[in-house]
Design a protein around this motif. Structure first.
Motif, PDB file in Angstrom:
ATOM      1  N   LEU A  87     111.028 -48.170  41.221  1.00 39.66           N
ATOM      2  CA  LEU A  87     109.668 -47.978  41.732  1.00 39.66           C
ATOM      3  C   LEU A  87     109.251 -46.518  41.603  1.00 39.66           C
ATOM      4  O   LEU A  87     110.080 -45.615  41.746  1.00 39.66           O
ATOM      5  N   PRO A  88     107.956 -46.279  41.365  1.00 34.21           N
ATOM      6  CA  PRO A  88     107.485 -44.890  41.320  1.00 34.21           C
ATOM      7  C   PRO A  88     107.592 -44.238  42.698  1.00 34.21           C
ATOM      8  O   PRO A  88     107.656 -44.918  43.719  1.00 34.21           O
ATOM      9  N   ASP A  89     107.631 -42.900  42.700  1.00 34.41           N
ATOM     10  CA  ASP A  89     107.675 -42.162  43.963  1.00 34.41           C
ATOM     11  C   ASP A  89     106.529 -42.615  44.860  1.00 34.41           C
ATOM     12  O   ASP A  89     105.387 -42.705  44.421  1.00 34.41           O
ATOM     13  N   GLY A  90     106.838 -42.889  46.100  1.00 35.28           N
ATOM     14  CA  GLY A  90     105.834 -43.305  47.064  1.00 35.28           C
ATOM     15  C   GLY A  90     105.608 -44.794  47.139  1.00 35.28           C
ATOM     16  O   GLY A  90     105.010 -45.286  48.091  1.00 35.28           O
ATOM     17  N   ALA A  91     106.093 -45.546  46.145  1.00 32.34           N
ATOM     18  CA  ALA A  91     105.850 -46.991  46.121  1.00 32.34           C
ATOM     19  C   ALA A  91     106.457 -47.723  47.319  1.00 32.34           C
ATOM     20  O   ALA A  91     105.789 -48.574  47.917  1.00 32.34           O
ATOM     21  N   PRO A  92     107.710 -47.427  47.699  1.00 27.74           N
ATOM     22  CA  PRO A  92     108.262 -48.131  48.868  1.00 27.74           C
ATOM     23  C   PRO A  92     107.443 -47.906  50.137  1.00 27.74           C
ATOM     24  O   PRO A  92     107.271 -48.829  50.943  1.00 27.74           O
ATOM     25  N   GLU A  93     106.918 -46.707  50.303  1.00 29.75           N
ATOM     26  CA  GLU A  93     106.095 -46.417  51.473  1.00 29.75           C
ATOM     27  C   GLU A  93     104.793 -47.211  51.444  1.00 29.75           C
ATOM     28  O   GLU A  93     104.342 -47.713  52.477  1.00 29.75           O
ATOM     29  N   VAL A  94     104.210 -47.356  50.259  1.00 30.24           N
ATOM     30  CA  VAL A  94     102.977 -48.133  50.129  1.00 30.24           C
ATOM     31  C   VAL A  94     103.259 -49.600  50.434  1.00 30.24           C
ATOM     32  O   VAL A  94     102.501 -50.250  51.155  1.00 30.24           O
ATOM     33  N   ILE A  95     104.371 -50.122  49.927  1.00 22.16           N
ATOM     34  CA  ILE A  95     104.733 -51.519  50.186  1.00 22.16           C
ATOM     35  C   ILE A  95     104.884 -51.761  51.682  1.00 22.16           C
ATOM     36  O   ILE A  95     104.376 -52.748  52.219  1.00 22.16           O
ATOM     37  N   GLU A  96     105.567 -50.866  52.359  1.00 22.16           N
ATOM     38  CA  GLU A  96     105.758 -51.031  53.804  1.00 22.16           C
ATOM     39  C   GLU A  96     104.439 -50.859  54.568  1.00 22.16           C
ATOM     40  O   GLU A  96     104.235 -51.514  55.593  1.00 22.16           O
ATOM     41  N   THR A  97     103.558 -50.020  54.069  1.00 22.80           N
ATOM     42  CA  THR A  97     102.244 -49.885  54.694  1.00 22.80           C
ATOM     43  C   THR A  97     101.454 -51.173  54.548  1.00 22.80           C
ATOM     44  O   THR A  97     100.820 -51.646  55.500  1.00 22.80           O
ATOM     45  N   THR A 126     100.230 -55.380  46.864  1.00 25.82           N
ATOM     46  CA  THR A 126     100.963 -54.112  46.867  1.00 25.82           C
ATOM     47  C   THR A 126     100.731 -53.339  45.569  1.00 25.82           C
ATOM     48  O   THR A 126     100.612 -52.111  45.602  1.00 25.82           O
ATOM     49  N   ARG A 127     100.644 -54.024  44.434  1.00 29.35           N
ATOM     50  CA  ARG A 127     100.353 -53.327  43.170  1.00 29.35           C
ATOM     51  C   ARG A 127      98.964 -52.695  43.211  1.00 29.35           C
ATOM     52  O   ARG A 127      98.768 -51.564  42.752  1.00 29.35           O
ATOM     53  N   PHE A 128      98.007 -53.413  43.777  1.00 26.68           N
ATOM     54  CA  PHE A 128      96.648 -52.884  43.931  1.00 26.68           C
ATOM     55  C   PHE A 128      96.677 -51.618  44.795  1.00 26.68           C
ATOM     56  O   PHE A 128      96.116 -50.591  44.433  1.00 26.68           O
ATOM     57  N   ALA A 129      97.360 -51.687  45.936  1.00 22.33           N
ATOM     58  CA  ALA A 129      97.439 -50.556  46.859  1.00 22.33           C
ATOM     59  C   ALA A 129      98.166 -49.377  46.206  1.00 22.33           C
ATOM     60  O   ALA A 129      97.752 -48.222  46.368  1.00 22.33           O
ATOM     61  N   GLN A 130      99.218 -49.653  45.477  1.00 22.12           N
ATOM     62  CA  GLN A 130      99.952 -48.588  44.787  1.00 22.12           C
ATOM     63  C   GLN A 130      99.079 -47.913  43.743  1.00 22.12           C
ATOM     64  O   GLN A 130      99.082 -46.678  43.628  1.00 22.12           O
ATOM     65  N   ALA A 131      98.330 -48.696  42.982  1.00 23.37           N
ATOM     66  CA  ALA A 131      97.457 -48.121  41.955  1.00 23.37           C
ATOM     67  C   ALA A 131      96.414 -47.211  42.592  1.00 23.37           C
ATOM     68  O   ALA A 131      96.112 -46.140  42.058  1.00 23.37           O
ATOM     69  N   LYS A 132      95.873 -47.618  43.727  1.00 18.59           N
ATOM     70  CA  LYS A 132      94.871 -46.800  44.416  1.00 18.59           C
ATOM     71  C   LYS A 132      95.502 -45.551  45.046  1.00 18.59           C
ATOM     72  O   LYS A 132      94.947 -44.471  44.959  1.00 18.59           O
ATOM     73  N   ALA A 133      96.645 -45.721  45.689  1.00 11.52           N
ATOM     74  CA  ALA A 133      97.259 -44.618  46.437  1.00 11.52           C
ATOM     75  C   ALA A 133      98.034 -43.644  45.544  1.00 11.52           C
ATOM     76  O   ALA A 133      98.072 -42.454  45.839  1.00 11.52           O
ATOM     77  N   LEU A 134      98.655 -44.158  44.502  1.00 11.70           N
ATOM     78  CA  LEU A 134      99.525 -43.334  43.688  1.00 11.70           C
ATOM     79  C   LEU A 134      98.934 -43.022  42.325  1.00 11.70           C
ATOM     80  O   LEU A 134      99.484 -42.208  41.587  1.00 11.70           O
TER      81      LEU A 134
END
Length: 90
Positions: free
Chosen positions: A2-12, A81-89
Motif C-alpha cells: 500500500l502507498p504511504d498513508g493508505a492504511p490510515e485512510v482505510i481505517e478512517t 477506500t480506493r476513492f478516499a485514498q485517491a482524494k487524500a493521497l
C-alpha cells in the motif's frame, strides 16, 4: 504494498462507516475489499451516504464534489477506500 498513508485512510473509512451508520466496531472490522455496501447495508441509505461523504471530508481534510461520486463509489468497501485514498493521497 500500500502507498504511504493508505492504511490510515482505510481505517478512517472504517471508522466513518462505523460512526455514521451506527454499526458495531466488530462489524466494521469485518469489512473487506469485496464487502458490498450501498444496497447491501440497510443502514446505508441515501441520507447516510451524504453523512459518510461529509464525514470523510472532515476527517481526511478533502473536498468531495458531486461529480466525483457515482454509483460505483460506494458499491464495496474496497471501492470506497480506493476513492478516499485517491482524494487524500492523490
Amino acid at each position: 504494498m500500500l502507498p504511504d498513508g493508505a492504511p490510515e485512510v482505510i481505517e478512517t473509512v472504517r471508522a466513518v462507516l462505523r460512526d455514521v451508520l451506527g454499526i458495531s466496531a466488530e462489524r466494521a472490522a469485518a469489512f473487506r475489499e469485496e464487502t458490498p455496501l450501498f444496497g447491501a447495508l440497510p443502514e446505508l441509505d441515501s441520507m447516510a451516504v451524504a453523512g459518510v461523504l461529509t464525514e470523510l471530508e472532515d476527517r481526511l481534510g478533502i473536498l468531495i464534489e458531486d461529480d466525483d461520486v457515482d454509483g460505483d463509489t460506494l458499491e464495496t468497501f474496497g471501492a470506497l477506500t480506493r476513492f478516499a485514498q485517491a482524494k487524500a493521497l492523490g
